[in-house]
Design a protein around this motif. Structure first.
Motif, PDB file in Angstrom:
ATOM      1  N   PHE A   1       0.823  -1.206   0.000  1.00 21.72           N
ATOM      2  CA  PHE A   1       0.000   0.000   0.000  1.00 21.72           C
ATOM      3  C   PHE A   1       0.857   1.255   0.000  1.00 21.72           C
ATOM      4  CE2 PHE A   1      -3.820  -2.291   2.117  1.00 21.72           C
ATOM      5  CZ  PHE A   1      -4.277  -2.694   0.866  1.00 21.72           C
ATOM      6  N   ALA A   2       1.953   1.247   0.775  1.00 24.23           N
ATOM      7  CA  ALA A   2       2.858   2.402   0.799  1.00 24.23           C
ATOM      8  C   ALA A   2       3.483   2.615  -0.574  1.00 24.23           C
ATOM      9  CB  ALA A   2       3.946   2.203   1.852  1.00 24.23           C
ATOM     10  N   PHE A   3       3.883   1.541  -1.226  1.00 25.14           N
ATOM     11  CA  PHE A   3       4.450   1.614  -2.574  1.00 25.14           C
ATOM     12  C   PHE A   3       3.425   2.199  -3.547  1.00 25.14           C
ATOM     13  CE2 PHE A   3       5.448  -0.688  -6.630  1.00 25.14           C
ATOM     14  CZ  PHE A   3       6.651  -0.042  -6.913  1.00 25.14           C
ATOM     15  N   ALA A   4       2.197   1.693  -3.484  1.00 24.23           N
ATOM     16  CA  ALA A   4       1.137   2.184  -4.371  1.00 24.23           C
ATOM     17  C   ALA A   4       0.829   3.653  -4.107  1.00 24.23           C
ATOM     18  CB  ALA A   4      -0.123   1.345  -4.197  1.00 24.23           C
ATOM     19  N   ALA A   5       0.800   4.049  -2.842  1.00 27.36           N
ATOM     20  CA  ALA A   5       0.505   5.444  -2.505  1.00 27.36           C
ATOM     21  C   ALA A   5       1.603   6.372  -3.012  1.00 27.36           C
ATOM     22  CB  ALA A   5       0.343   5.600  -0.990  1.00 27.36           C
ATOM     23  N   LEU A   6       2.853   5.976  -2.876  1.00 28.14           N
ATOM     24  CA  LEU A   6       3.960   6.800  -3.375  1.00 28.14           C
ATOM     25  C   LEU A   6       3.914   6.928  -4.896  1.00 28.14           C
ATOM     26  CD1 LEU A   6       6.858   5.531  -1.087  1.00 28.14           C
ATOM     27  CD2 LEU A   6       5.961   7.871  -1.172  1.00 28.14           C
ATOM     28  N   VAL A   7       3.590   5.849  -5.565  1.00 23.37           N
ATOM     29  CA  VAL A   7       3.495   5.900  -7.033  1.00 23.37           C
ATOM     30  C   VAL A   7       2.307   6.758  -7.449  1.00 23.37           C
ATOM     31  CG1 VAL A   7       3.038   4.528  -9.107  1.00 23.37           C
ATOM     32  CG2 VAL A   7       4.671   3.705  -7.401  1.00 23.37           C
ATOM     33  N   ARG A  21       0.817   9.144  -5.839  1.00 19.79           N
ATOM     34  CA  ARG A  21       1.064  10.543  -5.522  1.00 19.79           C
ATOM     35  C   ARG A  21       2.098  11.157  -6.461  1.00 19.79           C
ATOM     36  NH1 ARG A  21       3.775  11.961   0.003  1.00 19.79           N
ATOM     37  NH2 ARG A  21       5.501  11.597  -1.380  1.00 19.79           N
ATOM     38  N   GLY A  22       2.902  10.322  -7.089  1.00 15.93           N
ATOM     39  CA  GLY A  22       3.906  10.809  -8.027  1.00 15.93           C
ATOM     40  C   GLY A  22       5.199  11.248  -7.361  1.00 15.93           C
ATOM     41  N   GLY A  23       5.369  10.935  -6.103  1.00 20.59           N
ATOM     42  CA  GLY A  23       6.556  11.384  -5.395  1.00 20.59           C
ATOM     43  C   GLY A  23       7.551  10.280  -5.093  1.00 20.59           C
ATOM     44  N   ILE A  24       7.458   9.166  -5.776  1.00 18.92           N
ATOM     45  CA  ILE A  24       8.361   8.055  -5.456  1.00 18.92           C
ATOM     46  C   ILE A  24       9.762   8.332  -5.995  1.00 18.92           C
ATOM     47  CG2 ILE A  24       7.838   6.631  -7.479  1.00 18.92           C
ATOM     48  CD1 ILE A  24       7.836   4.268  -5.288  1.00 18.92           C
ATOM     49  N   GLN A  25      10.740   8.008  -5.184  1.00 17.78           N
ATOM     50  CA  GLN A  25      12.145   8.174  -5.530  1.00 17.78           C
ATOM     51  C   GLN A  25      12.824   6.801  -5.490  1.00 17.78           C
ATOM     52  OE1 GLN A  25      13.549  11.186  -6.373  1.00 17.78           O
ATOM     53  NE2 GLN A  25      11.457  11.969  -6.239  1.00 17.78           N
ATOM     54  N   PRO A  26      13.954   6.663  -6.153  1.00 17.04           N
ATOM     55  CA  PRO A  26      14.650   5.360  -6.124  1.00 17.04           C
ATOM     56  C   PRO A  26      14.974   4.878  -4.711  1.00 17.04           C
ATOM     57  CG  PRO A  26      15.541   6.700  -7.881  1.00 17.04           C
ATOM     58  CD  PRO A  26      14.583   7.571  -7.120  1.00 17.04           C
ATOM     59  N   TRP A  27      15.289   5.784  -3.800  1.00 14.74           N
ATOM     60  CA  TRP A  27      15.613   5.349  -2.440  1.00 14.74           C
ATOM     61  C   TRP A  27      14.375   4.788  -1.735  1.00 14.74           C
ATOM     62  CZ3 TRP A  27      13.554   7.226   2.073  1.00 14.74           C
ATOM     63  CH2 TRP A  27      12.901   8.458   2.026  1.00 14.74           C
ATOM     64  N   HIS A  28      13.189   5.283  -2.094  1.00 15.88           N
ATOM     65  CA  HIS A  28      11.956   4.708  -1.540  1.00 15.88           C
ATOM     66  C   HIS A  28      11.838   3.234  -1.944  1.00 15.88           C
ATOM     67  CE1 HIS A  28      10.173   8.995  -1.745  1.00 15.88           C
ATOM     68  NE2 HIS A  28      10.411   8.725  -0.477  1.00 15.88           N
ATOM     69  N   ILE A  29      12.128   2.976  -3.207  1.00 14.03           N
ATOM     70  CA  ILE A  29      12.011   1.612  -3.737  1.00 14.03           C
ATOM     71  C   ILE A  29      13.020   0.697  -3.047  1.00 14.03           C
ATOM     72  CG2 ILE A  29      12.192   0.183  -5.814  1.00 14.03           C
ATOM     73  CD1 ILE A  29      11.318   2.720  -7.391  1.00 14.03           C
ATOM     74  N   LEU A  30      14.238   1.205  -2.820  1.00 11.73           N
ATOM     75  CA  LEU A  30      15.254   0.406  -2.131  1.00 11.73           C
ATOM     76  C   LEU A  30      14.831   0.080  -0.698  1.00 11.73           C
ATOM     77  CD1 LEU A  30      18.461   2.193  -3.450  1.00 11.73           C
ATOM     78  CD2 LEU A  30      17.804  -0.182  -3.880  1.00 11.73           C
TER      79      LEU A  30
END
Length: 190
Positions: free
Chosen positions: A123-129, A131-140
């Motif tokens: 859910f956190a991954f989906a929310a970041l995507v 919202r359009g604010g996901i960064q590579p460090w979030h994915i890591l």
């Protein structure tokens, strides 16, 4: 004999004894569709089987999406490999500890908490995507946390499966579990 148990085949195969000295139980003769899915007659195993189907498909889709997204954001093959490594490293480091936790605590509780944690990470991954604010460090970070959850989930889930069926249907349950793991790789991976 309880109505739930089926008699073992009367034919005996010539196979070596187990380490314990007990003869191996081997199915000899024809196998019917009913025998192929014998473990599914247990209600708890059916629920576990369906839940695992959904969970494993979700895990493969999430792993594929993480890799695809980090590559789309950066174009870096190194970072793509890093996401896979960061997601796998916690399983390598913590799975022994996860097995110890599964031995000391209720398998059902361990599986419940790890699956809930992985759901919240998705859910956190989906929310970041979204919202359009996901960064590579979030994915890591999400990949590392997902790997840590899997390090505790996998040992508990494997042992929990044993508790869902009878001894007679255990071999069938393990076979069905293996088949579902491999089948969802086809569905969850492009």
């Amino acid at each position: 004999m309880p109505a739930e148990q089926t008699p073992l085949p009367t034919e005996v195969a010539s196979v070596p004894h187990e380490i314990t000295g007990q003869p191996r139980r081997v199915v000899v003769g024809s196998v019917t569709w009913r025998d192929t899915f014998a473990a599914l007659k247990h209600r708890n195993f059916r629920l576990f089987f369906v839940g695992q189907l959904v969970s494993l498909i979700g895990s493969w889709v999430r792993n594929t999406a993480q890799g695809w997204l980090v590559y789309q954001l950066t174009g870096s093959k190194v970072l793509l490999g890093a996401v896979a490594a960061v997601g796998s490293l916690p399983m390598l480091l913590f799975s022994v500890w996860g097995g110890s936790v599964a031995d000391r605590h209720s398998k059902r509780s361990v599986v419940f908490f790890t699956q809930t944690g992985m759901m919240l990470l998705a859910f956190a991954f989906a929310a970041l995507v979204w919202r359009g604010g996901i960064q590579p460090w979030h994915i890591l970070v999400l990949a590392a946390l997902g790997g840590a959850a899997m390090a505790f989930d996998m040992p508990a889930r494997q042992v929990f499966m044993v508790e869902q069926t009878s001894r007679e249907d255990l071999m069938n349950a393990v076979s069905l579990n293996g088949s579902i793991v491999h089948c969802v790789r086809v569905v969850g991976r492009p």
